[in-house]
Design an enzyme around this catalytic site. Structure first.
Site, mmCIF file in Angstrom:
data_model
loop_
_atom_site.group_PDB
_atom_site.id
_atom_site.type_symbol
_atom_site.label_atom_id
_atom_site.label_comp_id
_atom_site.label_asym_id
_atom_site.label_seq_id
_atom_site.Cartn_x
_atom_site.Cartn_y
_atom_site.Cartn_z
ATOM 1 N N ILE A 126 5.337 4.914 -2.255
ATOM 2 C CA ILE A 126 6.563 5.424 -2.805
ATOM 3 C C ILE A 126 6.577 5.381 -4.261
ATOM 4 C CG2 ILE A 126 7.843 3.286 -2.906
ATOM 5 C CD1 ILE A 126 9.179 6.413 -1.471
ATOM 6 N N HIS A 146 -3.186 -3.941 3.677
ATOM 7 C CA HIS A 146 -3.226 -2.306 3.392
ATOM 8 C C HIS A 146 -4.242 -1.872 2.471
ATOM 9 C CE1 HIS A 146 -0.162 -4.165 0.689
ATOM 10 N NE2 HIS A 146 -0.586 -3.381 -0.236
HETATM 11 P P1 AMP Z 1 0.373 -4.409 -3.214
HETATM 12 O O1 AMP Z 1 1.054 -5.391 -2.182
HETATM 13 O O2 AMP Z 1 0.242 -5.119 -4.474
HETATM 14 O O3 AMP Z 1 -0.708 -3.656 -2.850
HETATM 15 O O4 AMP Z 1 1.610 -3.316 -3.383
HETATM 16 C C1 AMP Z 1 2.252 -2.784 -2.488
HETATM 17 C C2 AMP Z 1 2.375 -1.117 -2.625
HETATM 18 O O5 AMP Z 1 3.400 -0.876 -1.478
HETATM 19 C C3 AMP Z 1 3.006 -0.793 -3.933
HETATM 20 O O6 AMP Z 1 2.127 0.232 -4.513
HETATM 21 C C4 AMP Z 1 4.326 -0.094 -3.419
HETATM 22 O O7 AMP Z 1 4.755 0.826 -4.205
HETATM 23 C C5 AMP Z 1 4.291 0.269 -1.909
HETATM 24 N N1 AMP Z 1 5.439 0.225 -1.369
HETATM 25 C C6 AMP Z 1 6.441 -0.752 -1.207
HETATM 26 N N2 AMP Z 1 7.201 -0.419 -0.629
HETATM 27 C C7 AMP Z 1 7.094 0.880 -0.006
HETATM 28 C C8 AMP Z 1 7.689 1.623 0.918
HETATM 29 N N3 AMP Z 1 9.009 1.600 1.203
HETATM 30 N N4 AMP Z 1 7.232 2.993 0.883
HETATM 31 C C9 AMP Z 1 5.943 3.321 0.564
HETATM 32 N N5 AMP Z 1 5.328 2.451 -0.213
HETATM 33 C C10 AMP Z 1 5.842 0.994 -0.669
#
Ligand code: AMP
Length: 132
Positions: free
Chosen positions: A29, A92
């Site tokens: 997002i 992820h």
């Molecule tokens: P990290 O855990 O540091 O790898 O970062 C988490 C990633 O998830 C970040 O790049 C956020 O932009 C992404 N993220 C968080 N919430 C959402 C969501 N609802 N939809 C899509 N991406 C998300």
């Protein structure tokens, strides 16, 4: 339940790219570059390298299919891969279409990506996957 589990369950909307029995892919997002995609296992595990060997291997094979479709659908030189996991405690893999190093700078995100462009990219990647 993590935010990613809620996305997988359809409780929170996302720009979906693909899913199979065990894995799910959707656009980040807050993308660092257009087409930035997250690949997650459906089963909740915080840290990627705590996954079992076959779970991790299956996730990488799933990510490979998504990455090939991303490369076909989004103009780029390659698809970069990153694992951070500092924000969301649900394993992820980040897949980011890149042309140069700066395209993968996690301190430099696209500001206010338009929903129309995000949906259009997701649709192009889904189409590339269906043609693979
Ligand atoms: P990290 O855990 O540091 O790898 O970062 C988490 C990633 O998830 C970040 O790049 C956020 O932009 C992404 N993220 C968080 N919430 C959402 C969501 N609802 N939809 C899509 N991406 C998300």
């Amino acid at each position: 339940m993590t935010i990613f589990s809620k996305i997988i369950a359809g409780e929170i909307p996302c720009y979906k790219i693909a899913e199979d029995e065990n894995y799910f892919a959707f656009l980040d997002i807050n993308p660092v570059n257009w087409g930035h995609t997250l690949v997650v296992p459906k089963k909740e595990t915080d840290y990627l390298f705590d996954l079992g060997d076959s779970e991790l291997a299956g996730m990488v094979v799933f990510a490979k299919k998504v990455a090939k479709a991303l490369k076909a659908a989004v103009p780029c030189r390659k698809v970069g891969v990153a694992v951070l996991g500092l924000e969301v405690p649900h394993a992820h893999i980040h897949l980011v279409p890149i042309t140069n190093e700066g395209d993968m700078d996690f301190k430099n995100k696209i500001s206010n990506p338009s929903p129309e462009r995000m949906e259009s990219i997701a649709e192009s990647v889904r189409k590339a996957l269906s043609e693979a």
